[in-house]
Design a protein around this motif. Structure first.
Motif, PDB file in Angstrom:
ATOM      1  N   MET A   1      25.471  12.832  42.168  1.00 12.13           N
ATOM      2  CA  MET A   1      26.228  14.382  41.958  1.00 12.13           C
ATOM      3  C   MET A   1      25.559  14.826  43.729  1.00 12.13           C
ATOM      4  SD  MET A   1      26.295  17.281  39.580  1.00 12.13           S
ATOM      5  CE  MET A   1      26.965  18.531  39.612  1.00 12.13           C
ATOM      6  N   SER A   2      26.209  16.134  43.918  1.00 11.45           N
ATOM      7  CA  SER A   2      26.103  16.715  45.151  1.00 11.45           C
ATOM      8  C   SER A   2      25.806  17.728  45.074  1.00 11.45           C
ATOM      9  CB  SER A   2      27.529  16.487  46.055  1.00 11.45           C
ATOM     10  OG  SER A   2      28.303  17.727  44.921  1.00 11.45           O
ATOM     11  N   THR A   3      24.331  17.698  45.153  1.00 10.88           N
ATOM     12  CA  THR A   3      23.662  19.339  45.314  1.00 10.88           C
ATOM     13  C   THR A   3      23.137  19.712  46.097  1.00 10.88           C
ATOM     14  OG1 THR A   3      22.265  19.734  43.192  1.00 10.88           O
ATOM     15  CG2 THR A   3      22.078  18.151  44.312  1.00 10.88           C
ATOM     16  N   ARG A   4      22.226  20.505  45.859  1.00 16.43           N
ATOM     17  CA  ARG A   4      21.756  21.539  46.783  1.00 16.43           C
ATOM     18  C   ARG A   4      19.584  20.976  47.039  1.00 16.43           C
ATOM     19  NH1 ARG A   4      23.379  25.117  51.387  1.00 16.43           N
ATOM     20  NH2 ARG A   4      24.391  25.946  50.139  1.00 16.43           N
ATOM     21  N   LEU A   5      19.603  20.715  47.775  1.00 19.29           N
ATOM     22  CA  LEU A   5      18.378  19.999  48.214  1.00 19.29           C
ATOM     23  C   LEU A   5      17.271  21.020  48.321  1.00 19.29           C
ATOM     24  CD1 LEU A   5      18.820  16.555  50.625  1.00 19.29           C
ATOM     25  CD2 LEU A   5      18.091  16.852  48.011  1.00 19.29           C
ATOM     26  N   LEU A  45      32.784  17.569  44.149  1.00 18.56           N
ATOM     27  CA  LEU A  45      33.194  17.004  45.953  1.00 18.56           C
ATOM     28  C   LEU A  45      34.427  16.210  46.075  1.00 18.56           C
ATOM     29  CD1 LEU A  45      32.083  14.676  47.916  1.00 18.56           C
ATOM     30  CD2 LEU A  45      31.938  13.243  45.446  1.00 18.56           C
ATOM     31  N   LEU A  46      35.435  16.746  44.911  1.00 18.13           N
ATOM     32  CA  LEU A  46      36.516  16.794  45.027  1.00 18.13           C
ATOM     33  C   LEU A  46      37.197  17.985  45.638  1.00 18.13           C
ATOM     34  CD1 LEU A  46      40.041  14.967  43.802  1.00 18.13           C
ATOM     35  CD2 LEU A  46      39.251  16.551  41.635  1.00 18.13           C
ATOM     36  N   MET A  47      37.619  17.714  47.097  1.00 15.84           N
ATOM     37  CA  MET A  47      38.490  19.378  46.738  1.00 15.84           C
ATOM     38  C   MET A  47      40.258  18.648  47.516  1.00 15.84           C
ATOM     39  SD  MET A  47      35.470  19.886  49.707  1.00 15.84           S
ATOM     40  CE  MET A  47      33.735  19.488  49.362  1.00 15.84           C
ATOM     41  N   GLY A  48      41.089  17.702  47.160  1.00 16.83           N
ATOM     42  CA  GLY A  48      42.142  17.274  47.279  1.00 16.83           C
ATOM     43  C   GLY A  48      42.697  15.795  46.636  1.00 16.83           C
ATOM     44  N   ARG A  49      43.770  16.156  46.714  1.00 17.19           N
ATOM     45  CA  ARG A  49      44.623  14.951  46.590  1.00 17.19           C
ATOM     46  C   ARG A  49      45.343  14.163  47.865  1.00 17.19           C
ATOM     47  NH1 ARG A  49      44.291  12.459  41.311  1.00 17.19           N
ATOM     48  NH2 ARG A  49      43.620  14.294  40.124  1.00 17.19           N
ATOM     49  N   SER A  50      45.359  13.347  48.363  1.00 17.31           N
ATOM     50  CA  SER A  50      46.117  12.353  48.885  1.00 17.31           C
ATOM     51  C   SER A  50      48.004  12.734  49.244  1.00 17.31           C
ATOM     52  CB  SER A  50      45.602  10.371  48.860  1.00 17.31           C
ATOM     53  OG  SER A  50      47.113  10.296  47.896  1.00 17.31           O
ATOM     54  N   PHE A  51      48.358  12.154  50.240  1.00 16.34           N
ATOM     55  CA  PHE A  51      49.803  12.637  50.249  1.00 16.34           C
ATOM     56  C   PHE A  51      50.608  12.239  49.134  1.00 16.34           C
ATOM     57  CE2 PHE A  51      53.923  13.181  52.642  1.00 16.34           C
ATOM     58  CZ  PHE A  51      54.343  13.724  52.186  1.00 16.34           C
ATOM     59  N   LYS A  52      50.515  10.825  48.717  1.00 22.49           N
ATOM     60  CA  LYS A  52      51.841  10.068  48.777  1.00 22.49           C
ATOM     61  C   LYS A  52      51.547   9.679  46.997  1.00 22.49           C
ATOM     62  CE  LYS A  52      55.123   6.065  49.555  1.00 22.49           C
ATOM     63  NZ  LYS A  52      55.712   5.258  50.466  1.00 22.49           N
ATOM     64  N   TYR A  53      50.457   9.212  47.265  1.00 24.37           N
ATOM     65  CA  TYR A  53      50.140   8.375  45.721  1.00 24.37           C
ATOM     66  C   TYR A  53      48.988   9.624  45.285  1.00 24.37           C
ATOM     67  CZ  TYR A  53      52.091   4.311  47.974  1.00 24.37           C
ATOM     68  OH  TYR A  53      52.576   3.838  48.916  1.00 24.37           O
ATOM     69  N   HIS A  54      48.633  11.213  45.686  1.00 21.99           N
ATOM     70  CA  HIS A  54      48.160  11.960  44.791  1.00 21.99           C
ATOM     71  C   HIS A  54      46.649  11.649  44.582  1.00 21.99           C
ATOM     72  CE1 HIS A  54      51.186  15.241  44.665  1.00 21.99           C
ATOM     73  NE2 HIS A  54      51.612  14.290  45.187  1.00 21.99           N
ATOM     74  N   ARG A  55      46.119  10.714  45.169  1.00 24.42           N
ATOM     75  CA  ARG A  55      44.818  10.311  44.520  1.00 24.42           C
ATOM     76  C   ARG A  55      43.258  11.177  44.896  1.00 24.42           C
ATOM     77  NH1 ARG A  55      45.965   4.006  47.515  1.00 24.42           N
ATOM     78  NH2 ARG A  55      46.896   3.046  45.955  1.00 24.42           N
ATOM     79  N   PRO A  56      42.060  11.195  44.356  1.00 20.39           N
ATOM     80  CA  PRO A  56      41.286  11.558  44.465  1.00 20.39           C
ATOM     81  C   PRO A  56      41.474  11.951  46.062  1.00 20.39           C
ATOM     82  CG  PRO A  56      41.157  10.630  42.204  1.00 20.39           C
ATOM     83  CD  PRO A  56      42.113  10.384  43.452  1.00 20.39           C
ATOM     84  N   VAL A 319      21.561  19.577  51.635  1.00 22.67           N
ATOM     85  CA  VAL A 319      22.757  19.484  50.565  1.00 22.67           C
ATOM     86  C   VAL A 319      22.772  17.697  50.044  1.00 22.67           C
ATOM     87  CG1 VAL A 319      25.457  19.927  50.019  1.00 22.67           C
ATOM     88  CG2 VAL A 319      24.166  21.265  50.515  1.00 22.67           C
ATOM     89  N   SER A 320      23.046  17.009  49.365  1.00 18.74           N
ATOM     90  CA  SER A 320      23.007  15.650  49.648  1.00 18.74           C
ATOM     91  C   SER A 320      24.028  15.464  48.451  1.00 18.74           C
ATOM     92  CB  SER A 320      21.908  15.167  48.268  1.00 18.74           C
ATOM     93  OG  SER A 320      22.483  15.456  47.204  1.00 18.74           O
ATOM     94  N   ILE A 321      24.876  14.205  48.982  1.00 16.93           N
ATOM     95  CA  ILE A 321      25.921  13.428  48.042  1.00 16.93           C
ATOM     96  C   ILE A 321      26.167  13.103  46.748  1.00 16.93           C
ATOM     97  CG2 ILE A 321      28.114  12.518  49.039  1.00 16.93           C
ATOM     98  CD1 ILE A 321      27.790  14.487  50.582  1.00 16.93           C
ATOM     99  N   ALA A 407      24.593   0.157  41.234  1.00 13.14           N
ATOM    100  CA  ALA A 407      25.040   1.379  40.651  1.00 13.14           C
ATOM    101  C   ALA A 407      24.296   2.112  41.783  1.00 13.14           C
ATOM    102  CB  ALA A 407      24.471   2.161  39.114  1.00 13.14           C
ATOM    103  N   CYS A 408      25.337   3.615  42.460  1.00 11.68           N
ATOM    104  CA  CYS A 408      24.649   3.995  43.256  1.00 11.68           C
ATOM    105  C   CYS A 408      25.926   5.553  43.318  1.00 11.68           C
ATOM    106  CB  CYS A 408      24.970   3.622  44.536  1.00 11.68           C
ATOM    107  SG  CYS A 408      27.033   4.119  44.907  1.00 11.68           S
ATOM    108  N   ASP A 409      25.922   6.690  43.225  1.00 11.48           N
ATOM    109  CA  ASP A 409      27.140   7.118  43.296  1.00 11.48           C
ATOM    110  C   ASP A 409      26.924   8.025  44.071  1.00 11.48           C
ATOM    111  OD1 ASP A 409      24.329   8.820  44.464  1.00 11.48           O
ATOM    112  OD2 ASP A 409      24.240  10.198  42.441  1.00 11.48           O
ATOM    113  N   ALA A 410      26.898   7.627  46.284  1.00 11.72           N
ATOM    114  CA  ALA A 410      27.130   7.496  46.788  1.00 11.72           C
ATOM    115  C   ALA A 410      27.191   6.584  48.013  1.00 11.72           C
ATOM    116  CB  ALA A 410      26.590   8.706  47.430  1.00 11.72           C
TER     117      ALA A 410
END
Length: 447
Positions: A1-5, A45-56, A319-321, A407-410
């Motif tokens: 999870m992204s957060t302020r360091l 972290l999620l800020m939009g959707r792709s144009f055609k397939y609306h992927r995160p 900020v860390s991703i 396992a990782c988150d970024a």
């Protein structure tokens, strides 16, 4: 999870908090943040959707090259769609909404297109909607119009609340780019007595160099930059303009500059934007380079960013991703990101270097910090859909057989660097392939 360091953030002032709204939610940032860094610091972290397939989609970069984090800014007479969160400076009271989804960013009905992708190839619509013809006007066309585009169009009846201006400027030397190369060029030209106009598209001088550190002329990088800017500012024959992008270079020394005067302070008096029409005897483009991404399954999942962007968010904004970042690269520069993350207390479980021999001194420095380095390896796929949950590893030279799962988150990826040659090409300059550096560069013999 992204957060302020707890540490980092050379461009921010944590003693000056700011409030803003994203999709109706009240969030907090600090002075010096961009909208992207403030959202990441808030765990968004999620800020939009792709144009055609609306992927995160989340951010993949930290600057003007950002393709994903596009938002609607403002309301009413100050509404503006398709603005990059990575270049939007945060101010108190900023209002933004995400785009291209319904009914919400987290739950988008359009995401069903992902599962129908085999039936929606490029160009399918040219044949699909011809027959039966009576359905076009009342069925096909309304659906297509609703699906087209990303951001919402401003209300045609709303009058723009801002003012704008343009004027002509004349100079001996126009320098586009306020990084170290641009500052050095300005010092040299100004020292000869020429009239110099130096434009930098961001709010800060020095480009990427302060992020990576080092010394110039025996001084720490940031000290050298501060001294150079101060020296240029004290010269009567030099004009410095930040937040001003070189927008075009044309024949006979004609160029355009696009200045954002009050985007970061919308309540300030005066025009919001200014168009510079510039005539120059000489034009120097010191526009730097952009990092290339890598190709692997899932390289568009939120949490997969350019290695330089991951480093930017840590150093510039604190900020860390994510807490656990896998670095994948085909060059030495990404090792800087792994070292940076480790020094800020973040975990780097592995660096995947596509080169069989690995890297040089930076690789040795990373290994000395206890970071595992796998040579000749790459990412087979990224696990997760809304965010990264892990990666599978394969051999770079092989058929993609999975060797290991981590396992990782970024994920921080680096495919090398390409010079920003757009303005050179704009004015007719030719390019040549540099085999050793693996990029196209200006061909000075065919200028």
């Amino acid at each position: 999870m992204s957060t302020r360091l707890a540490t980092g953030g050379r461009l921010t002032d944590r003693s000056k908090p700011m409030s803003f709204r994203f999709n109706g939610q009240n969030l907090r940032g600090v002075q010096g943040d961009t909208l992207a860094s403030a959202l990441l610091a808030s765990g968004q972290l999620l800020m939009g959707r792709s144009f055609k397939y609306h992927r995160p989609r989340g951010p993949v970069a930290s600057g003007a090259e950002e393709p994903n984090a596009l938002v609607n800014l403002g309301q009413g007479a100050r509404f503006e769609p398709n603005q990059r969160a990575t270049t939007t400076e945060l101010f108190d009271g900023l209002t933004a909404t995400s785009q291209n989804h319904w009914p919400s960013l987290n739950f988008d009905v359009g995401a069903v297109n992902t599962h129908l992708s085999r039936f929606l190839p490029a160009g399918f619509y040219y044949k699909m909607f011809i027959h039966p013809r009576p359905l076009w006007k009342h069925f096909y066309e309304p659906i297509i119009r609703r699906s087209a585009g990303l951001g919402a169009a401003p209300d045609a009846e709303t009058v723009d609340a801002d003012t704008y201006e343009h004027f002509y400027a004349f100079t001996d030397v126009l320098i586009l780019g306020g990084g170290v190369a641009g500052l050095q060029a300005a010092l040299g030209a100004a020292g000869s007595g020429a009239q110099v106009l130096l434009l930098e598209q961001s709010a800060d001088w020095g480009g990427r160099t302060p992020v990576d550190g080092g010394e110039i002329d025996g001084k720490p990088v940031q000290d050298w930059i501060n001294d150079a800017v101060q020296a240029l500012g004290n010269m009567d024959n030099v004009t410095l303009r930040n937040r001003t992008m070189g927008a075009g270079v044309y024949d006979h020394g004609y160029a355009l500059g696009y200045e954002r005067l009050n985007d970061h302070a919308p309540e300030a008096a005066g025009p919001r934007h200014r168009l510079w029409r510039i005539r120059a005897r000489q034009i120097v483009t010191a526009t730097g380079a952009i990092e290339r991404p890598l190709s692997f399954a899932g390289n568009d999942v939120p949490g997969v960013l350019l290695a330089s962007a991951v480093r930017d968010y840590v150093v510039n904004y604190g900020v860390s991703i994510g807490d656990r970042t896998v670095v994948v690269t085909n060059n030495d520069d990404a090792y800087r990101t792994a070292i940076c993350l480790q020094e800020h207390g973040l975990d780097v479980p592995v660096i995947l270097d596509a080169r069989p021999q690995g890297g040089g001194a930076l690789m040795q420095q990373a290994e000395a910090l206890g970071i595992r380095v796998l040579r000749g390896k790459a990412i087979a796929s990224v696990q997760g859909s809304r965010k990264v949950t892990g990666v599978t590893i394969c051999a770079q030279a092989g058929e993609g057989a999975v060797l290991e799962t981590i396992a990782c988150d970024a994920v921080a990826m680096s495919g090398g660097w390409s010079p920003v040659v757009h303005l050179w090409s704009h004015c007719g300059g030719k390019l040549v392939w540099d085999e050793q550096q693996a990029f196209f560069r200006p061909d000075l013999g065919k200028a």
